[in-house]
Design an enzyme around this catalytic site. Sequence first.
Site, PDB file in Angstrom:
ATOM      1  N   LYS A  53       2.875 -43.967  -9.663  1.00 25.67           N
ATOM      2  CA  LYS A  53       2.801 -43.955  -8.388  1.00 25.67           C
ATOM      3  C   LYS A  53       4.802 -43.971  -7.982  1.00 25.67           C
ATOM      4  CE  LYS A  53      -1.700 -46.074  -8.113  1.00 25.67           C
ATOM      5  NZ  LYS A  53      -2.307 -47.401  -8.408  1.00 25.67           N
ATOM      6  N   GLN A  97      -2.740 -53.529  -7.030  1.00 27.76           N
ATOM      7  CA  GLN A  97      -3.131 -53.330  -8.246  1.00 27.76           C
ATOM      8  C   GLN A  97      -4.651 -53.015  -9.154  1.00 27.76           C
ATOM      9  OE1 GLN A  97      -2.736 -49.367  -9.265  1.00 27.76           O
ATOM     10  NE2 GLN A  97      -3.943 -49.851 -10.929  1.00 27.76           N
ATOM     11  N   ASP A 120      -4.766 -48.432   0.667  1.00 28.35           N
ATOM     12  CA  ASP A 120      -5.876 -47.918  -0.360  1.00 28.35           C
ATOM     13  C   ASP A 120      -7.252 -47.656   0.044  1.00 28.35           C
ATOM     14  OD1 ASP A 120      -5.175 -47.479  -3.343  1.00 28.35           O
ATOM     15  OD2 ASP A 120      -5.027 -49.842  -3.703  1.00 28.35           O
TER      16      ASP A 120
END
Length: 285
Positions: A53, A97, A120
């Site tokens: 990322k 994460q 997200d």
Amino acid sequence: MAATILDGNWAAAKVKEGLRARIAALSAVGVTVGLATVLVGEDPPSARYVAMKHADCAELGITSFDHRLDANVTIDELLAKLESLNSDPRVHSYLVQLPLPSHLDQERVLAAVAPPKDVDGLHPVNLGLLALGEPQVVACTPAGIVELLRLYDVDLTGKHVVVIGRGVTIGRPLALLLTLNRPGLNAAVTVVHSKIPTLGDYTRQADVIIAAAGSPGIVTADMVLPGAVVVGAGTTFEGRTLLSDVADDVASVAGYITPRIGGVGPMTRAMLLGNAVRAAEVSVG
Ligand code: GUN
């Protein structure tokens, strides 16, 4: 006839092409897109995903901030970190994460992300807006799957899609997304999962099968109608080897299929960048 390969690297490059212009437009008004990641502990696949990322951000000129916390961090320490990111003007959006170590309550953590900074799309407000049919930020893997199919001109309107898996990051939001009343969507969706003993009875009725169970080889050739579209979105690591939910022999039956590597993964990452750009655009107004 051999299945058409749904090449996520090709599709992600197209998505990124479109993002470059939007990033330049933000830059022209003095805004550098800022994205932060929070990684708790040292789960090797998670660390590799986070590294990718940051590399993606560097490629597009997005400033990324890499926060790492010890595996034994307390929930209060983690929430304090999220609070500081919520009020940091350089960070337009961020993610924590997953998976988190088991002592940390995932739902509490996801709910602590300010909804406009939720890159997200996993905050209850953003999932709720999707459930209402008015999405603002859509979870990256579901959005990436839909965009991958769109770029290959796979129209889902009126099609029967069987989603295998009901997890919060893929299956559940994907089912909501596929039923939206929007061009190219409007699908009939069946969601099945690990408690369903006869998966094949469902998948053999599907125009499109999307496997997001995290169960290697759960979709086999005998479960697929000739010519069906098959997308493997579940990921399981055996050491550094990525195992797909879709068995290799499915390619001999399917009409379209994602490769084991370079299918959904690159699209998830591209949609993350898209959500990051969108968050910066929204912050400008
Ligand atoms: N781990 C696996 N999938 C995801 C995802 O979509 N978002 C985050 N933050 N972590 C993940």
